[in-house]
Design a protein around this motif. Structure first.
Motif, PDB file in Angstrom:
ATOM      1  N   GLU A   1       4.848 -12.092 -29.027  1.00 62.82           N
ATOM      2  CA  GLU A   1       4.054 -13.306 -29.213  1.00 62.82           C
ATOM      3  C   GLU A   1       4.401 -14.360 -28.167  1.00 62.82           C
ATOM      4  OE1 GLU A   1       4.856 -14.460 -33.215  1.00 62.82           O
ATOM      5  OE2 GLU A   1       3.542 -12.922 -34.102  1.00 62.82           O
ATOM      6  N   GLU A   2       5.691 -14.497 -27.849  1.00 59.63           N
ATOM      7  CA  GLU A   2       6.128 -15.448 -26.831  1.00 59.63           C
ATOM      8  C   GLU A   2       5.607 -15.045 -25.456  1.00 59.63           C
ATOM      9  OE1 GLU A   2       7.826 -18.406 -26.897  1.00 59.63           O
ATOM     10  OE2 GLU A   2       7.418 -18.250 -29.033  1.00 59.63           O
ATOM     11  N   VAL A   3       5.639 -13.751 -25.176  1.00 51.47           N
ATOM     12  CA  VAL A   3       5.138 -13.254 -23.893  1.00 51.47           C
ATOM     13  C   VAL A   3       3.650 -13.563 -23.757  1.00 51.47           C
ATOM     14  CG1 VAL A   3       4.594 -11.154 -22.589  1.00 51.47           C
ATOM     15  CG2 VAL A   3       6.872 -11.454 -23.581  1.00 51.47           C
ATOM     16  N   GLU A   4       2.902 -13.307 -24.813  1.00 49.25           N
ATOM     17  CA  GLU A   4       1.453 -13.591 -24.806  1.00 49.25           C
ATOM     18  C   GLU A   4       1.193 -15.072 -24.546  1.00 49.25           C
ATOM     19  OE1 GLU A   4      -2.536 -12.268 -25.123  1.00 49.25           O
ATOM     20  OE2 GLU A   4      -0.725 -11.048 -25.283  1.00 49.25           O
ATOM     21  N   LYS A   5       1.993 -15.933 -25.172  1.00 49.31           N
ATOM     22  CA  LYS A   5       1.832 -17.372 -25.027  1.00 49.31           C
ATOM     23  C   LYS A   5       2.107 -17.832 -23.591  1.00 49.31           C
ATOM     24  CE  LYS A   5       3.720 -19.593 -28.365  1.00 49.31           C
ATOM     25  NZ  LYS A   5       4.769 -20.244 -29.197  1.00 49.31           N
ATOM     26  N   ILE A   6       3.190 -17.333 -23.016  1.00 48.31           N
ATOM     27  CA  ILE A   6       3.551 -17.728 -21.651  1.00 48.31           C
ATOM     28  C   ILE A   6       2.543 -17.182 -20.640  1.00 48.31           C
ATOM     29  CG2 ILE A   6       5.270 -17.444 -19.812  1.00 48.31           C
ATOM     30  CD1 ILE A   6       6.066 -19.482 -21.914  1.00 48.31           C
ATOM     31  N   LEU A   7       2.096 -15.961 -20.831  1.00 44.59           N
ATOM     32  CA  LEU A   7       1.104 -15.390 -19.919  1.00 44.59           C
ATOM     33  C   LEU A   7      -0.201 -16.179 -19.949  1.00 44.59           C
ATOM     34  CD1 LEU A   7       1.655 -11.535 -20.286  1.00 44.59           C
ATOM     35  CD2 LEU A   7       2.261 -13.004 -18.357  1.00 44.59           C
ATOM     36  N   LYS A   8      -0.570 -16.711 -21.108  1.00 43.74           N
ATOM     37  CA  LYS A   8      -1.741 -17.573 -21.178  1.00 43.74           C
ATOM     38  C   LYS A   8      -1.511 -18.866 -20.404  1.00 43.74           C
ATOM     39  CE  LYS A   8      -3.818 -15.972 -25.510  1.00 43.74           C
ATOM     40  NZ  LYS A   8      -4.135 -16.301 -26.931  1.00 43.74           N
ATOM     41  N   LEU A   9      -0.299 -19.407 -20.503  1.00 45.52           N
ATOM     42  CA  LEU A   9       0.026 -20.639 -19.774  1.00 45.52           C
ATOM     43  C   LEU A   9      -0.150 -20.477 -18.269  1.00 45.52           C
ATOM     44  CD1 LEU A   9       3.236 -22.251 -21.365  1.00 45.52           C
ATOM     45  CD2 LEU A   9       0.973 -23.275 -21.141  1.00 45.52           C
ATOM     46  N   VAL A  10       0.209 -19.292 -17.750  1.00 46.02           N
ATOM     47  CA  VAL A  10       0.118 -19.062 -16.304  1.00 46.02           C
ATOM     48  C   VAL A  10      -1.165 -18.308 -15.937  1.00 46.02           C
ATOM     49  CG1 VAL A  10       2.624 -19.060 -16.068  1.00 46.02           C
ATOM     50  CG2 VAL A  10       1.418 -16.884 -16.345  1.00 46.02           C
ATOM     51  N   ASP A  11      -2.075 -18.192 -16.893  1.00 38.75           N
ATOM     52  CA  ASP A  11      -3.378 -17.547 -16.676  1.00 38.75           C
ATOM     53  C   ASP A  11      -3.244 -16.103 -16.185  1.00 38.75           C
ATOM     54  OD1 ASP A  11      -6.145 -17.443 -16.720  1.00 38.75           O
ATOM     55  OD2 ASP A  11      -6.354 -18.143 -14.650  1.00 38.75           O
ATOM     56  N   MET A  12      -2.337 -15.363 -16.832  1.00 34.99           N
ATOM     57  CA  MET A  12      -2.146 -13.960 -16.481  1.00 34.99           C
ATOM     58  C   MET A  12      -2.189 -13.046 -17.696  1.00 34.99           C
ATOM     59  SD  MET A  12      -1.926 -13.372 -13.237  1.00 34.99           S
ATOM     60  CE  MET A  12      -1.137 -11.761 -13.166  1.00 34.99           C
ATOM     61  N   ASP A  13      -2.653 -13.563 -18.841  1.00 34.99           N
ATOM     62  CA  ASP A  13      -2.685 -12.736 -20.051  1.00 34.99           C
ATOM     63  C   ASP A  13      -3.661 -11.568 -19.928  1.00 34.99           C
ATOM     64  OD1 ASP A  13      -4.417 -15.089 -20.053  1.00 34.99           O
ATOM     65  OD2 ASP A  13      -5.160 -14.381 -21.980  1.00 34.99           O
ATOM     66  N   HIS A  14      -4.701 -11.729 -19.089  1.00 30.83           N
ATOM     67  CA  HIS A  14      -5.663 -10.647 -18.898  1.00 30.83           C
ATOM     68  C   HIS A  14      -5.112  -9.520 -18.015  1.00 30.83           C
ATOM     69  CE1 HIS A  14      -5.949 -13.170 -15.383  1.00 30.83           C
ATOM     70  NE2 HIS A  14      -6.696 -12.273 -14.749  1.00 30.83           N
ATOM     71  N   ARG A  15      -3.918  -9.730 -17.451  1.00 25.73           N
ATOM     72  CA  ARG A  15      -3.317  -8.733 -16.549  1.00 25.73           C
ATOM     73  C   ARG A  15      -2.007  -8.195 -17.109  1.00 25.73           C
ATOM     74  NH1 ARG A  15      -5.214  -6.169 -12.817  1.00 25.73           N
ATOM     75  NH2 ARG A  15      -4.370  -6.915 -10.847  1.00 25.73           N
ATOM     76  N   LYS A  16      -1.797  -8.347 -18.400  1.00 21.05           N
ATOM     77  CA  LYS A  16      -0.491  -8.000 -18.972  1.00 21.05           C
ATOM     78  C   LYS A  16      -0.165  -6.514 -18.874  1.00 21.05           C
ATOM     79  CE  LYS A  16      -1.940  -7.562 -23.831  1.00 21.05           C
ATOM     80  NZ  LYS A  16      -1.712  -8.102 -25.197  1.00 21.05           N
ATOM     81  N   GLU A  17      -1.165  -5.645 -18.775  1.00 17.07           N
ATOM     82  CA  GLU A  17      -0.926  -4.205 -18.670  1.00 17.07           C
ATOM     83  C   GLU A  17      -0.868  -3.733 -17.221  1.00 17.07           C
ATOM     84  OE1 GLU A  17      -0.107  -2.457 -21.225  1.00 17.07           O
ATOM     85  OE2 GLU A  17      -0.498  -4.078 -22.645  1.00 17.07           O
ATOM     86  N   ALA A  18      -1.023  -4.647 -16.269  1.00 16.78           N
ATOM     87  CA  ALA A  18      -1.055  -4.278 -14.851  1.00 16.78           C
ATOM     88  C   ALA A  18       0.348  -4.097 -14.293  1.00 16.78           C
ATOM     89  CB  ALA A  18      -1.788  -5.355 -14.056  1.00 16.78           C
ATOM     90  N   TYR A  19       0.449  -3.240 -13.277  1.00 20.34           N
ATOM     91  CA  TYR A  19       1.703  -3.036 -12.552  1.00 20.34           C
ATOM     92  C   TYR A  19       1.696  -3.890 -11.282  1.00 20.34           C
ATOM     93  CZ  TYR A  19       2.790   0.881 -15.641  1.00 20.34           C
ATOM     94  OH  TYR A  19       3.081   1.640 -16.736  1.00 20.34           O
ATOM     95  N   PRO A  20       2.874  -4.250 -10.759  1.00 20.52           N
ATOM     96  CA  PRO A  20       2.947  -5.132  -9.591  1.00 20.52           C
ATOM     97  C   PRO A  20       2.107  -4.694  -8.394  1.00 20.52           C
ATOM     98  CG  PRO A  20       5.111  -4.909 -10.559  1.00 20.52           C
ATOM     99  CD  PRO A  20       4.216  -3.966 -11.304  1.00 20.52           C
ATOM    100  N   ALA A  21       1.987  -3.393  -8.164  1.00 23.96           N
ATOM    101  CA  ALA A  21       1.255  -2.896  -6.989  1.00 23.96           C
ATOM    102  C   ALA A  21      -0.213  -3.315  -7.009  1.00 23.96           C
ATOM    103  CB  ALA A  21       1.367  -1.379  -6.909  1.00 23.96           C
ATOM    104  N   SER A  22      -0.746  -3.584  -8.198  1.00 21.78           N
ATOM    105  CA  SER A  22      -2.167  -3.947  -8.309  1.00 21.78           C
ATOM    106  C   SER A  22      -2.390  -5.462  -8.317  1.00 21.78           C
ATOM    107  CB  SER A  22      -2.765  -3.342  -9.581  1.00 21.78           C
ATOM    108  OG  SER A  22      -2.222  -3.950 -10.738  1.00 21.78           O
ATOM    109  N   LEU A  23      -1.316  -6.249  -8.181  1.00 24.90           N
ATOM    110  CA  LEU A  23      -1.424  -7.703  -8.225  1.00 24.90           C
ATOM    111  C   LEU A  23      -1.471  -8.299  -6.828  1.00 24.90           C
ATOM    112  CD1 LEU A  23       1.261  -8.513 -10.968  1.00 24.90           C
ATOM    113  CD2 LEU A  23      -1.204  -8.150 -11.298  1.00 24.90           C
ATOM    114  N   SER A  24      -2.189  -9.409  -6.684  1.00 28.61           N
ATOM    115  CA  SER A  24      -2.172 -10.154  -5.420  1.00 28.61           C
ATOM    116  C   SER A  24      -0.854 -10.915  -5.294  1.00 28.61           C
ATOM    117  CB  SER A  24      -3.342 -11.142  -5.380  1.00 28.61           C
ATOM    118  OG  SER A  24      -3.129 -12.189  -6.322  1.00 28.61           O
ATOM    119  N   GLY A  25      -0.600 -11.487  -4.119  1.00 28.80           N
ATOM    120  CA  GLY A  25       0.628 -12.257  -3.910  1.00 28.80           C
ATOM    121  C   GLY A  25       0.726 -13.431  -4.860  1.00 28.80           C
ATOM    122  N   GLY A  26      -0.395 -14.146  -5.049  1.00 29.32           N
ATOM    123  CA  GLY A  26      -0.394 -15.282  -5.959  1.00 29.32           C
ATOM    124  C   GLY A  26      -0.164 -14.869  -7.401  1.00 29.32           C
TER     125      GLY A  26
END
Length: 224
Positions: free
Chosen positions: A124-149
């Motif tokens: 629940e805490e992880v979900e909350k923080i990921l929403k704060l940084v606008d990354m909750d929609h990418r929670k299942e993604a691996y680093p290789a698929s993420l942009s630098g930002g």
């Protein structure tokens, strides 16, 4: 309220038979909910201050006071516990674990920080923080698929997931383009204010300075 004080801190390194004084009696006070930026030429001592304040190396002399406690009198285990529970770190590179998803990166940080909560509460805490940084929609993604930002956003989320009092940011935008740098600094400022974190940042990028509450310029181991 002042939460962190650096009092007459010096740092001397030995280079063979020669001693080099990198810091020459530094005094700083850091307050809750504020960003302090350290700027200066390479070799001015700004990164040395950050690593001493973060307990990553010892001062040669002087005091580092965190929440009224003198860290210079603490042993390595006491300092390690403070780093794990009270400090967060963001670096130039995100240093994400390549085989962990975004969600797993943050769960691992909670384990390392010895957070005494159930896995359900942690998620629940992880979900909350990921929403704060606008990354909750990418929670299942691996680093290789993420942009630098996106990687830096995850790194920031990981740094604050355990609700630290202090955030240490060492050139957090150096590997990003101008737009992503501004996005990351906007996020760091918002989180500093919203969560009442004390942020100490080293940067060489003058475009990032307007995001800071205080700017400390260094030269040759001295605060100007």
């Amino acid at each position: 309220m002042t939460i962190f004080t650096i009092d007459e801190v010096t740092k001397t390194f030995k280079n063979g038979e020669v001693e080099e004084q990198v810091l020459k009696g530094i005094n700083l006070s850091l307050k809750e909910g504020e960003i302090t930026a350290l700027v200066g030429a390479s070799g001015s001592g700004k990164s040395t201050i950050l690593t001493i304040a973060a307990g990553l190396q010892r001062a040669s002399d002087g005091k580092v006071i965190f929440q009224g406690k003198n860290m210079t009198n603490m042993n390595q285990e006491q300092i390690r516990k403070i780093r794990a529970s009270e400090f967060g770190f963001v670096f130039q590179s995100s240093h994400l674990v390549p085989f962990l998803t975004v969600e797993e990166q943050l769960m691992l940080m909670l384990d390392v920080s010895e957070t005494k909560t159930s896995k359900r509460v942690q998620k629940e805490e992880v979900e909350k923080i990921l929403k704060l940084v606008d990354m909750d929609h990418r929670k299942e993604a691996y680093p290789a698929s993420l942009s630098g930002g996106e990687k830096q956003r995850v790194a920031i989320a990981r740094a604050i997931i355990h609700k630290p009092k202090m955030l240490f940011a060492d050139e957090p935008t150096a590997s990003l383009d101008s737009k992503r740098s501004k996005d990351v600094m906007t996020l760091i400022r918002e989180l500093t204010k919203t969560l009442n974190i004390t942020t100490l940042m080293v940067t060489h990028d003058e475009e990032m300075l307007p995001y800071a509450d205080h700017i400390i310029t260094m030269k040759d181991g001295l605060v100007l």
